[in-house]
Write an enzyme that holds these catalytic residues in place. Structure first.
Site, PDB file in Angstrom:
ATOM      1  N   LYS A  54      26.733  -2.146   8.215  1.00 19.47           N
ATOM      2  CA  LYS A  54      26.849  -0.706   8.491  1.00 19.47           C
ATOM      3  C   LYS A  54      28.031  -0.438   9.428  1.00 19.47           C
ATOM      4  O   LYS A  54      28.859   0.434   9.165  1.00 19.47           O
ATOM      5  CB  LYS A  54      25.556  -0.182   9.132  1.00 19.47           C
ATOM      6  CG  LYS A  54      24.372  -0.106   8.183  1.00 19.47           C
ATOM      7  CD  LYS A  54      23.051   0.138   8.908  1.00 19.47           C
ATOM      8  CE  LYS A  54      21.869  -0.041   7.968  1.00 19.47           C
ATOM      9  NZ  LYS A  54      20.562  -0.003   8.626  1.00 19.47           N
ATOM     10  N   GLN A  98      17.357   0.307  14.298  1.00 21.43           N
ATOM     11  CA  GLN A  98      17.191  -0.706  13.252  1.00 21.43           C
ATOM     12  C   GLN A  98      15.752  -1.221  13.267  1.00 21.43           C
ATOM     13  O   GLN A  98      15.223  -1.607  14.309  1.00 21.43           O
ATOM     14  CB  GLN A  98      18.197  -1.862  13.469  1.00 21.43           C
ATOM     15  CG  GLN A  98      18.177  -2.909  12.366  1.00 21.43           C
ATOM     16  CD  GLN A  98      18.539  -2.351  10.989  1.00 21.43           C
ATOM     17  OE1 GLN A  98      19.318  -1.421  10.860  1.00 21.43           O
ATOM     18  NE2 GLN A  98      17.961  -2.911   9.950  1.00 21.43           N
ATOM     19  N   ASP A 121      18.637   8.496   9.792  1.00 16.16           N
ATOM     20  CA  ASP A 121      17.819   7.667   8.901  1.00 16.16           C
ATOM     21  C   ASP A 121      16.669   8.466   8.290  1.00 16.16           C
ATOM     22  O   ASP A 121      16.021   8.001   7.357  1.00 16.16           O
ATOM     23  CB  ASP A 121      17.218   6.496   9.699  1.00 16.16           C
ATOM     24  CG  ASP A 121      17.843   5.162   9.335  1.00 16.16           C
ATOM     25  OD1 ASP A 121      18.422   5.050   8.242  1.00 16.16           O
ATOM     26  OD2 ASP A 121      17.735   4.226  10.152  1.00 16.16           O
TER      27      ASP A 121
HETATM   28  N1  GUN Z   1      15.510  -1.994   8.191  1.00 19.59           N
HETATM   29  C1  GUN Z   1      15.587  -2.279   6.879  1.00 19.59           C
HETATM   30  N2  GUN Z   1      16.233  -1.291   6.222  1.00 19.59           N
HETATM   31  C2  GUN Z   1      16.541  -0.366   7.150  1.00 19.59           C
HETATM   32  C3  GUN Z   1      17.198   0.892   7.096  1.00 19.59           C
HETATM   33  O1  GUN Z   1      17.647   1.387   6.051  1.00 19.59           O
HETATM   34  N3  GUN Z   1      17.325   1.550   8.266  1.00 19.59           N
HETATM   35  C4  GUN Z   1      16.850   1.052   9.430  1.00 19.59           C
HETATM   36  N4  GUN Z   1      17.010   1.776  10.541  1.00 19.59           N
HETATM   37  N5  GUN Z   1      16.238  -0.101   9.515  1.00 19.59           N
HETATM   38  C5  GUN Z   1      16.089  -0.800   8.380  1.00 19.59           C
END
Ligand code: GUN
Length: 297
Positions: A54, A98, A121
């Protein structure tokens, strides 16, 4: 049958980055640099890979992102303190926590502490609630990316039966909502299967579209799908192999076993994964645009 058509998230994500350029340019002309704060607790290797990919993309696009790393034993209050600071700072338009968080941390308390207007998110209960009502603020990135794949490849959901396998708040649950909403991109009849479903093939064999979001390598094979089904593979699983790296990434769908039966399939890698990242960038740009609008009012 001929091999399934590949639904490339990689090439679609590249066209999304191109389409975001003018929006980013407009923000910069107003002196605003879209910015993302990433909060990472612990050292889960999969999470580290996600966070790195990311932030790499943000760097590549010359967008601002900052990662805040905490050790796994950090007290919950320290993380809440950081989030309160991030909420109040104008240069972070988006805040991403995350997941998963370590067991001693109350994930709901953490997610609830993020300003819903910065929740790129879409995991805040208020934002998931809005999504359930068909009035989303931010749509979670992976489900949003999958809906974009359907739109781009002109796969209409109305009158289709979709089976989503996996009920996480990150992917399966929001997808079950989005696909069944009463709007032009929704209107599917959606079944949500999960680890306690006794006989998943009973449902998935009826499905026009199967979305696999279970996190089990190669789980879906020919015994789960009907001829001509459209398959969306959300899995990003590491399995050991004899390569130099010692592992390879495979999806939740056993591609070799289904590619002559399915009509369309998203590859792993290069399918849903790149779309998740593109949607995170898009949601961050959207958060920045909305904050500019609020300040202009
Ligand atoms: N953990 C696994 N996939 C994701 C995601 O798309 N966003 C976040 N914040 N954590 C994750």
């Amino acid at each position: 049958m001929s091999p399934a058509r590949i639904l490339s998230g990689k090439s679609l994500s590249n066209s999304i980055y191109v389409s975001l350029e003018s929006r980013i340019h407009t923000l910069r002309q107003k002196g605003v640099e879209p910015g993302l704060a990433v909060v990472m607790v612990g050292d889960d290797p999969a999470s580290q890979v996600y966070v790195r990919s990311k932030t790499r993309k943000f760097k590549e696009l010359q967008l601002f992102s900052e990662t805040f790393n905490f050790s796994a034993d950090t007290p919950e209050n320290d993380i809440l303190d950081l989030i309160a600071r991030l909420n109040s700072k104008d240069n972070y338009h988006g805040i991403l926590i995350q997941l998963p968080l370590p067991d001693h941390i109350n994930s709901l308390r953490i997610l609830e502490s993020v300003d819903p207007k910065k929740d790129v998110d879409g995991f805040h209960p208020a934002n998931l609630g809005r999504l359930a009502m068909g009035i989303p603020r931010f749509i979670p990135c992976t489900p949003k990316g999958i809906m974009r794949i359907f739109e781009h490849y002109q796969i209409t959901l109305a009158e289709k039966h979709i089976v989503v396998i996996g009920r996480s708040n990150i992917v399966g649950r929001p997808l079950s909502i989005l696909t069944s909403l009463k709007n032009k991109n929704g209107n599917a009849t959606t079944t949500l299967c999960h680890s306690q479903t006794p006989d998943i093939p009973k449902f998935s064999l009826e499905a026009d579209i199967v979305i696999a979001a279970i996190g089990v390598p190669n789980f879906i094979d020919e015994s789960f799908i009907k001829p001509g089904a459209i398959l969306i593979d959300v899995g990003i699983n590491r399995v050991k192999d004899r390569s130099e790296k010692g592992y390879k990434i495979v999806g939740d769908i056993h591609k070799k076993r289904v590619e002559l039966i399915a009509s369309h399939i998203t590859p792993v890698p290069g399918g849903v994964g790149p779309m998740t990242i593109a949607m995170l960038v898009e949601n961050t740009v959207e958060a920045a645009e909305k904050s500019v609008k609020r300040s202009e009012q």
